[in-house]
Scaffold this active site. Structure first.
Site, short mmCIF file in Angstrom:
data_model
loop_
_atom_site.label_atom_id
_atom_site.label_comp_id
_atom_site.label_asym_id
_atom_site.label_seq_id
_atom_site.Cartn_x
_atom_site.Cartn_y
_atom_site.Cartn_z
N TYR A 44 3.07 -0.25 9.94
CA TYR A 44 3.05 -0.88 8.97
C TYR A 44 4.70 -1.54 8.87
CZ TYR A 44 5.01 -0.62 3.71
OH TYR A 44 5.32 -1.52 2.49
N LYS B 112 -0.40 -2.98 8.72
CA LYS B 112 -0.15 -3.72 7.68
C LYS B 112 1.46 -4.22 7.17
CE LYS B 112 1.47 -1.44 2.71
NZ LYS B 112 2.21 -0.50 2.26
#
Lengths: 294, 294, 294, 294
Positions: D137, D166
């Site tokens: 992320y 992400k």
């Protein structure tokens, strides 16, 4: 949105120089002919790619006149008339109008930071001096001035012949904001090559780009695919040409496009000093990238 | 460190315009006389403050010649010869040398981003064309180019007549680095007004500033206090003039200094469009600030 | 300015760990003793240098208590009580007060961006829970929150026991602004090591620094020279220690200071993961830098 | 690209609190039920939206367990296990795995700036402790760490169970680069709400978003339209929901989503201090925005 004057691929030619650093107008005309033959939707001489900022006043005038005359209404012409002083920007705009330009493009240029009022009055003075449509051009990376979508929308709203916006920040949110601020009424054009796919997906009217000098067919195919809603095809076309788009942007458009044209057999000379020709190593890299998409 | 050519307060005159926007050379000469009478240590015409970027080529030449002639060796003159193209920067440097400049100041100017090699060769081409000492000028806020201390040190080391550095980023660490990179051999000048106290404390040879146009005595007193090691006095003098320094910087030097000169009874005209004269409200603020230090 | 509680060199100890990553309280006490023996003017445990952010709640409490007790009023203690939640910052502040802290230091920490009102209320809640003086700490590089001088001045003005400011941005203009906004009434402390000379020249009350862990004598000598107005000497002392100051800042204070202490014969363990010990190569570089100033 | 575990709309629930600031697990379960009933493709508890950073360790554990159990394999669950220390991130990852998480999401968190090696080893230590797939992320706005596409591609290439990315910078070029660096092999998920249209156009596998808490149908319709290649419809759907997406992003997701849920009749309490509830004025603005898309 009222029908925009032009849509699709707005091509930015380079400005060729002879070996003695003088303007090479025959090569300029040949470059225009190639772009029109390739099918681009409009021609935009004397933009950033055209090294407008590096020309003497006489050279600018000669290049503007030669470009407009040679296009000869085969496609629309939008002429870059930006200058640091309002006085000279007005002169250029008037010259372009009289020579037959279909639109003029205006980038505010900073040395001393300008207030929004100073930028507004700069546009207003140019607009008042001509009746030709004006394309607002936002490109802080070259100009040092960043106009917010709110301010740009005000320019379009309050000045009659300011009718189009070219956004080159590469920030897709600017386009979202222009659309929201105008209920979709302001035609916006994308000036950031690596954003071409997404800008069309977000509703851009056109793509202002030097890439057609080297890969006109791919840029046109991408435009057609997005207009047809062929999203998968558009994505494939975009990723295919993206390495070329990134390369020419990162190396400086005049530098890389001139190198690419030479690789394709068109001698257009070097960019003007302090700009230097693309290095031998980078030229080989460009050769490989162009070959991969040929 | 070899003895620098000049130290202390290097004053930047504005370039006056007549009501019809033409150069006002008599007012230019009067401004120079005031600065010399006030005791500044050097005069630097055609810098950023002098709106050099906004002048036509003929105007630049006229202003350079008039300035150098009028100073007439009363103090050293360092002439700003910056131009976007190498060709024209060379021309200006040669003109300044022939007209009698003691040094030239060179700011690399960006439209297309320049590589370090392109910047280096730009300096080298100018340096080769003259024998006058060159002051490297780093000011990304106006030029769009930020030269690292490492690169600047290389310019000084490798190009014979590049001998001085004017740092205008306002980042004191740049000065620390220049000193460390050269074992204190590179004379550095501060071009950020609100850093005047700390730059002198850190060992700056001079302060390149437009402030003497309005408050010459305070700038000179600050210099003398730091040279005498009178730190408390220097601090008081600095904080006293800081509101003026901040005001003229934030409002744009040509704009605010011209407004201030008018308040002091000297009509030097307006800055050139798109720059606009200082607003009435801001002019009142400047009047109050100047009165507070008078 | 009311007399500040402490002035000069406010030293930041590291937090030592055993080989099993547990707290090494004997080493913590030994470090405090060394700093006091060296003559620092105050001790600030559990700041950024003290890896406060990496400690469990129990570890924080143990380190705070051990530090305050061991200093035992020999010099003032300012304890870092920062936490992401207001609830826990209040708990830590109350604990520090009860344990005998002379002041607490509060850095607002961001995960979600905080509004100024949220930051203000965070400070107000802590201030209301204790009567100990609070030092506002601004360090956007670690906290992600940048408080303007205007906002900081408001905190000091509106919250009774907020009485000091530690500025770590390294931007000297922030200190100028704090002084102007408060007519010199707010005591400001410099938290940026490479700004130590200029901050004292600009009137900083103290220097909050981990450098005394390694080079206490040089930091103290710099302070004394600036207080005596010995500007040339201060400049020499500053440039002498600047390579060490830059090195420990750029490599991360816990990482580099722990490596330096080991080089000086004090085993304080490694920083906590994900932080890693200084590399062998960098350790050799630090050894050379420390030797050069020994 | 190997078949990703989940695609489409990955919904981020908020973490509800009672009036006394304790966890409200019944409300947490109800929120999960609503999202699943609405048809989202996966649930991601304890992300940024879930105020994970503001929870005590016991609260984190309770919320993780309750979320995983209550989803009960109806859709995949990806649990945010980020922590400042490697030790505790490992503990959370192991707990999530044992509780039945389908994937864990790891955001490296900065206090002291981490080197790429420190970040790599942080991921490697977590990955080695579990066999569950890991989603990298990247969100510098909250974490203070910006991982380049090159570095992220290396994490995926070199650590077996790091399999998804992400990207929350909002910079579409990052996604282009991830695709180019991996020949389209790395599944990337968009974490920037106002980029939802363009990320899907550019080939994102999924959209990680808190918006389904308030407007699940619109987010799902946008996904379906882009998958069907219905570009005009997708554009209309996107611009319709964009004002809501911008509002909840700019106001802070926990703050605005909790306010929106209350407007929709679900009492989930306030965000945890220092975060404050949405102001009355902003709540009215949100009410209008939600009504406009209802």
């Amino acid at each position: 949105m009222s029908q925009p004057q032009f849509a699709g691929i707005i091509a930015y030619p380079i400005t060729p120089f002879n070996a003695d650093d003088s303007l090479d107008l025959p090569a300029l005309r040949a470059g225009i002919d190639r772009l029109i033959a390739d099918g681009v939707h409009a021609i935009a001489p004397l933009g950033s790619t055209g090294e407008s900022a590096y020309l003497s006043e006489d050279e600018w005038t000669a290049a503007a006149e030669a470009s407009i005359r040679h296009v000869a209404k085969r496609v629309p012409v939008v002429v870059g008339i930006s200058d640091l002083t309002t006085r000279n920007a007005v002169r250029r705009a008037q010259f372009a109008e009289q020579a037959g330009a279909d639109a003029v493009m205006v980038l505010p240029i900073s040395y001393w930071k300008l207030s929004e009022q100073e930028i507004f009055d700069h546009y207003a003075a140019i607009a008042q001096a001509i009746s030709t449509p004006i394309m607002v051009y936002n490109n802080p990376a070259t100009s040092g001035i960043d106009m917010s979508p709110q301010f740009i929308a005000r320019l379009v709203r309050e000045i009659d012949n300011v009718t189009m916006v070219k956004e080159s920040t590469g920030d897709i949110q600017r386009m979202h904001q222009l659309r929201e601020l105008s209920n979709g009424e302001i035609p916006f054009y994308n000036g950031s090559n690596p954003l071409a796919l997404e800008a069309f997906c977000a509703g851009a009217t056109g793509w202002c780009t030097a890439a057609p000098c080297l890969i006109a067919d791919l840029t046109l195919a991408l435009y057609r695919a997005t207009q047809a809603g062929a999203l998968s095809e558009a994505r494939e076309l975009f990723y295919k040409q993206l390495p070329v788009l990134n390369f020419i942007l990162k190396g400086g458009l005049p530098t890389t496009v001139k190198a690419g044209l030479k690789l394709q057999g068109h001698d257009v000379g070097a960019p003007r000093r302090p700009l230097q020709p693309l290095s031998a190593e980078q030229t080989e890299r460009l050769r490989a990238l162009l070959k991969a998409v040929a």
